[in-house]
Design an enzyme around this catalytic site. Structure first.
Site, PDB file in Angstrom:
ATOM      1  N   SER A 111       0.846  -1.196   0.000  1.00  0.00           N
ATOM      2  CA  SER A 111       0.000   0.000   0.000  1.00  0.00           C
ATOM      3  C   SER A 111       0.883   1.247   0.000  1.00  0.00           C
ATOM      4  O   SER A 111       1.983   1.244   0.583  1.00  0.00           O
ATOM      5  CB  SER A 111      -0.886   0.029   1.246  1.00  0.00           C
ATOM      6  OG  SER A 111      -1.564   1.268   1.342  1.00  0.00           O
ATOM      7  N   TYR A 154      -1.717  -0.388  10.180  1.00  0.00           N
ATOM      8  CA  TYR A 154      -1.898  -0.873   8.806  1.00  0.00           C
ATOM      9  C   TYR A 154      -0.682  -0.504   7.954  1.00  0.00           C
ATOM     10  O   TYR A 154      -0.125  -1.350   7.237  1.00  0.00           O
ATOM     11  CB  TYR A 154      -3.170  -0.276   8.213  1.00  0.00           C
ATOM     12  CG  TYR A 154      -3.378  -0.534   6.742  1.00  0.00           C
ATOM     13  CD1 TYR A 154      -3.870  -1.753   6.291  1.00  0.00           C
ATOM     14  CD2 TYR A 154      -3.078   0.447   5.787  1.00  0.00           C
ATOM     15  CE1 TYR A 154      -4.057  -1.992   4.940  1.00  0.00           C
ATOM     16  CE2 TYR A 154      -3.269   0.216   4.437  1.00  0.00           C
ATOM     17  CZ  TYR A 154      -3.762  -1.001   4.016  1.00  0.00           C
ATOM     18  OH  TYR A 154      -3.941  -1.234   2.676  1.00  0.00           O
TER      19      TYR A 154
HETATM   20  P1  NAP Z   1     -11.576  -5.717   0.105  1.00  0.00           P
HETATM   21  O1  NAP Z   1     -12.455  -5.329  -1.033  1.00  0.00           O
HETATM   22  O2  NAP Z   1     -12.022  -5.436   1.506  1.00  0.00           O
HETATM   23  O3  NAP Z   1     -11.237  -7.266  -0.051  1.00  0.00           O
HETATM   24  C1  NAP Z   1     -10.408  -7.889   0.879  1.00  0.00           C
HETATM   25  C2  NAP Z   1     -10.320  -9.366   0.552  1.00  0.00           C
HETATM   26  O4  NAP Z   1      -9.415  -9.963   1.521  1.00  0.00           O
HETATM   27  C3  NAP Z   1     -11.640 -10.097   0.685  1.00  0.00           C
HETATM   28  O5  NAP Z   1     -11.772 -11.001  -0.397  1.00  0.00           O
HETATM   29  C4  NAP Z   1     -11.506 -10.860   2.005  1.00  0.00           C
HETATM   30  O6  NAP Z   1     -12.213 -12.094   2.047  1.00  0.00           O
HETATM   31  C5  NAP Z   1     -10.023 -11.136   2.023  1.00  0.00           C
HETATM   32  N1  NAP Z   1      -9.505 -11.432   3.360  1.00  0.00           N
HETATM   33  C6  NAP Z   1      -9.445 -10.617   4.447  1.00  0.00           C
HETATM   34  N2  NAP Z   1      -8.903 -11.282   5.498  1.00  0.00           N
HETATM   35  C7  NAP Z   1      -8.645 -12.538   5.058  1.00  0.00           C
HETATM   36  C8  NAP Z   1      -8.100 -13.697   5.666  1.00  0.00           C
HETATM   37  N3  NAP Z   1      -7.726 -13.716   6.955  1.00  0.00           N
HETATM   38  N4  NAP Z   1      -7.978 -14.824   4.926  1.00  0.00           N
HETATM   39  C9  NAP Z   1      -8.362 -14.830   3.615  1.00  0.00           C
HETATM   40  N5  NAP Z   1      -8.876 -13.768   2.988  1.00  0.00           N
HETATM   41  C10 NAP Z   1      -9.020 -12.629   3.707  1.00  0.00           C
HETATM   42  O7  NAP Z   1     -10.135  -5.034  -0.019  1.00  0.00           O
HETATM   43  P2  NAP Z   1      -9.298  -4.440  -1.258  1.00  0.00           P
HETATM   44  O8  NAP Z   1      -9.404  -2.971  -1.200  1.00  0.00           O
HETATM   45  O9  NAP Z   1      -9.575  -5.169  -2.505  1.00  0.00           O
HETATM   46  O10 NAP Z   1      -7.820  -4.790  -0.720  1.00  0.00           O
HETATM   47  C11 NAP Z   1      -7.023  -5.819  -1.248  1.00  0.00           C
HETATM   48  C12 NAP Z   1      -5.600  -5.541  -0.835  1.00  0.00           C
HETATM   49  O11 NAP Z   1      -5.216  -4.270  -1.355  1.00  0.00           O
HETATM   50  C13 NAP Z   1      -5.402  -5.460   0.681  1.00  0.00           C
HETATM   51  O12 NAP Z   1      -4.197  -6.087   1.033  1.00  0.00           O
HETATM   52  C14 NAP Z   1      -5.317  -3.958   0.945  1.00  0.00           C
HETATM   53  O13 NAP Z   1      -4.567  -3.666   2.088  1.00  0.00           O
HETATM   54  C15 NAP Z   1      -4.644  -3.498  -0.323  1.00  0.00           C
HETATM   55  N6  NAP Z   1      -4.848  -2.067  -0.605  1.00  0.00           N
HETATM   56  C16 NAP Z   1      -6.078  -1.564  -0.848  1.00  0.00           C
HETATM   57  C17 NAP Z   1      -6.219  -0.207  -1.094  1.00  0.00           C
HETATM   58  C18 NAP Z   1      -7.551   0.434  -1.355  1.00  0.00           C
HETATM   59  O14 NAP Z   1      -7.635   1.686  -1.346  1.00  0.00           O
HETATM   60  N7  NAP Z   1      -8.604  -0.330  -1.589  1.00  0.00           N
HETATM   61  C19 NAP Z   1      -5.095   0.625  -1.088  1.00  0.00           C
HETATM   62  C20 NAP Z   1      -3.849   0.063  -0.844  1.00  0.00           C
HETATM   63  C21 NAP Z   1      -3.734  -1.287  -0.609  1.00  0.00           C
HETATM   64  P3  NAP Z   1     -13.834 -12.150   2.244  1.00  0.00           P
HETATM   65  O15 NAP Z   1     -14.399 -11.656   0.929  1.00  0.00           O
HETATM   66  O16 NAP Z   1     -14.149 -13.569   2.516  1.00  0.00           O
HETATM   67  O17 NAP Z   1     -14.160 -11.223   3.373  1.00  0.00           O
END
Ligand code: NAP
Length: 253
Positions: A148, A162
């Site tokens: 991130s 985080y």
């Molecule tokens: P999201 O829409 O909330 O999706 C998160 C995913 O992670 C979901 O599929 C969830 O599973 C899964 N997950 C969470 N805990 C888990 C565990 N213990 N075991 C297995 N699966 C787990 O988030 P996103 O925004 O796509 O984020 C994806 C990645 O990008 C993350 O690492 C986040 O930190 C990073 N990121 C996001 C942003 C942003 O602005 N969105 C920015 C920088 C980095 P379930 O569907 O079963 O709940």
């Protein structure tokens, strides 16, 4: 549809929603068989897999909590059983928490943050390297860690925990890339900025992307699909000389 013996297999942790789901869809369209891991939300993961399979691709869903070793072992056992190979690992599963200052962070919060975002990535890398390393007679591969921009920014007054969990992921990328470079494995990270997914609502800030869009030099948040493009490029042969890289997907933020 069955995966062919030569079809490359990509495992995406947290692949049912957001960036992971976009990555699964794009990778499948480029010919990968994809393993979509999810923790608790089977419905969205199954819908992503169904759409891929309906389009002639190959996707399977595997429930596993990657924040603990038993979950990671079960996940890789499922990959072994269904495909017998893994070519690309995307360490994407991650969580945020509610806005808090460090002085107010509980041990329970910190344990959840670091086991889900950091230890999961170490454990999945460990299992992937054993299955990819040319030194162990395997075919090589690529690992992409979804870090991130927070690891650069620090996320003061919001979630320094985080940001630190992602900083550790950056160092994992830096160190492991060198450790396995001569074993046919490339290790890179993407650092997304403000991306429009459910994660912000889970941290109590559903309008976070819109609220902060003006602070992004490009003047907008990004989409999960834009991050997926960078991940799938890093996985590909087009990135054959790229390892130990942090690719910023953050609109200049
Ligand atoms: P999201 O829409 O909330 O999706 C998160 C995913 O992670 C979901 O599929 C969830 O599973 C899964 N997950 C969470 N805990 C888990 C565990 N213990 N075991 C297995 N699966 C787990 O988030 P996103 O925004 O796509 O984020 C994806 C990645 O990008 C993350 O690492 C986040 O930190 C990073 N990121 C996001 C942003 C942003 O602005 N969105 C920015 C920088 C980095 P379930 O569907 O079963 O709940």
């Amino acid at each position: 549809m069955n995966a062919s013996a030569t079809q490359k297999v990509m495992l995406i942790t947290g692949g049912g929603r957001g960036i992971g789901a976009a990555t699964a869809t794009l990778a499948a369209s480029q010919g990968y068989a994809v393993v979509i891991n999810y923790q608790s939300q089977q419905g969205p993961a199954q819908r992503v897999a169904d759409a891929i399979n309906a389009a002639g691709g190959h996707a399977v869903c595997v429930q596993a909590d990657v924040s603990n070793e038993a979950g990671v072992m079960a996940l890789f056992a499922a990959v072994d059983a269904q495909f017998g190979r893994i070519d690309v690992l995307v360490n994407n599963a991650g969580v945020v928490d509610k806005t808090a200052r460090v002085q107010d962070m509980t041990e329970a919060r910190l344990l959840r943050m670091f086991t889900t975002n950091t230890i999961s990535a170490f454990l999945c890398c460990r299992e992937a390297v054993k299955r990819m390393s040319t030194a162990l007679g395997k075919g090589g591969g690529a690992i992409i860690n979804v870090s991130s921009a927070a690891s650069r920014l620090g996320s003061a007054n919001q979630y320094v925990d985080y940001a630190a969990s992602k900083g550790a992921m950056d160092v994992l990328t830096h160190g492991l890339a060198q450790e396995v470079a001569a074993q046919g494995i490339r290790v890179n990270a993407v650092r997304p900025g403000l991306i429009d997914t459910d994660i912000h609502a889970s941290g109590g800030l559903p309008n976070r992307v819109n609220d902060l869009a003006a602070s992004v030099p490009m003047g907008r948040g990004g989409s999960a699909e834009e991050v997926a493009q960078a991940i799938v490029w890093l996985a590909s042969e087009q990135a054959s000389y790229t390892t130990m890289s942090m690719v910023e997907v953050s609109g200049g933020r």
